[in-house]
Design a protein around this motif. Sequence first.
Motif, PDB file in Angstrom:
ATOM      1  N   SER A 108     -43.436 -25.220  40.438  1.00  0.00           N
ATOM      2  CA  SER A 108     -43.262 -26.301  40.979  1.00  0.00           C
ATOM      3  C   SER A 108     -44.884 -25.675  40.767  1.00  0.00           C
ATOM      4  O   SER A 108     -45.644 -27.425  40.832  1.00  0.00           O
ATOM      5  N   ASN A 111     -46.900 -29.160  38.854  1.00  0.00           N
ATOM      6  CA  ASN A 111     -46.368 -30.792  39.556  1.00  0.00           C
ATOM      7  C   ASN A 111     -48.398 -31.813  38.364  1.00  0.00           C
ATOM      8  O   ASN A 111     -47.595 -32.427  38.393  1.00  0.00           O
ATOM      9  N   ASN A 128     -44.041 -37.439  39.283  1.00  0.00           N
ATOM     10  CA  ASN A 128     -43.321 -37.098  40.632  1.00  0.00           C
ATOM     11  C   ASN A 128     -42.878 -37.538  41.090  1.00  0.00           C
ATOM     12  O   ASN A 128     -41.316 -37.307  41.985  1.00  0.00           O
ATOM     13  N   GLU A 129     -43.373 -38.780  41.307  1.00  0.00           N
ATOM     14  CA  GLU A 129     -42.375 -39.399  42.564  1.00  0.00           C
ATOM     15  C   GLU A 129     -41.160 -39.906  42.061  1.00  0.00           C
ATOM     16  O   GLU A 129     -39.888 -39.926  42.803  1.00  0.00           O
ATOM     17  N   LYS A 132     -39.396 -36.340  42.179  1.00  0.00           N
ATOM     18  CA  LYS A 132     -38.985 -36.001  44.048  1.00  0.00           C
ATOM     19  C   LYS A 132     -37.806 -36.290  44.544  1.00  0.00           C
ATOM     20  O   LYS A 132     -37.108 -36.061  45.581  1.00  0.00           O
ATOM     21  N   SER A 136     -36.473 -31.679  43.250  1.00  0.00           N
ATOM     22  CA  SER A 136     -37.991 -31.287  44.859  1.00  0.00           C
ATOM     23  C   SER A 136     -36.931 -30.198  45.991  1.00  0.00           C
ATOM     24  O   SER A 136     -36.249 -30.081  45.849  1.00  0.00           O
ATOM     25  N   GLY A 148     -43.066 -29.954  49.531  1.00  0.00           N
ATOM     26  CA  GLY A 148     -43.576 -31.248  48.972  1.00  0.00           C
ATOM     27  C   GLY A 148     -43.554 -30.686  47.562  1.00  0.00           C
ATOM     28  O   GLY A 148     -43.895 -31.278  46.530  1.00  0.00           O
ATOM     29  N   VAL A 150     -41.902 -30.346  43.716  1.00  0.00           N
ATOM     30  CA  VAL A 150     -41.791 -30.520  42.117  1.00  0.00           C
ATOM     31  C   VAL A 150     -41.544 -29.789  41.735  1.00  0.00           C
ATOM     32  O   VAL A 150     -42.217 -28.726  41.157  1.00  0.00           O
TER      33      VAL A 150
END
Length: 190
Positions: A108, A111, A128-129, A132, A136, A148, A150
Amino acid sequence: MDDLNVCLGKQCAKAYGVSVWEWFGSALDEGDEASKWFSTYLGKLSQLVRFNAGLETRAVDPKFAPRFKVTFSNSCSILVKGCEPFSEDLWKELKINIFKFQGVKLSSRLNKVPTINQENGIAGFEPNETLKEFISDKVLRPNKKQQGKVYFRQNLVCQESLIEGKGKTISMGDCVYVFSKASLAADAAA
């Protein structure tokens, strides 16, 4: 803007107080021309430095690679083509060229990197959004503590990395042979 050419073979002054992610130490300053180029391009005072592999090392979390020390000079990304998306996250044992690798942990760590706008150097939220939604810790490890994260690649350790000598090279076009893999991403080490 003109291209910037940086000679990696020249002598460089040391730059102190350099930090990259959680690492802090000295680096090699690539000079005034590089500093001016980046400052102009980014619109703010900048300096280009290179990791000083001769003097610096970066210890890793013991869970990442027991008995190994990793330096920035032998840490790299490898792009693999010809497999399903994210299938490399499952690989436990593989071989590239003559070198055997062990997949030790989903990463991760990068990120921040994919979110950087390449035109202006400003961090955003994508990809990233979107990532996820399917890679994730919430998706891959729903029954574990959520942080949180990813996962954006896997950390590998080269089994031959402690052998002294030159010529230890993998090249573009080398075949990748996978000998074992986890059956599910949730079973891969993270």
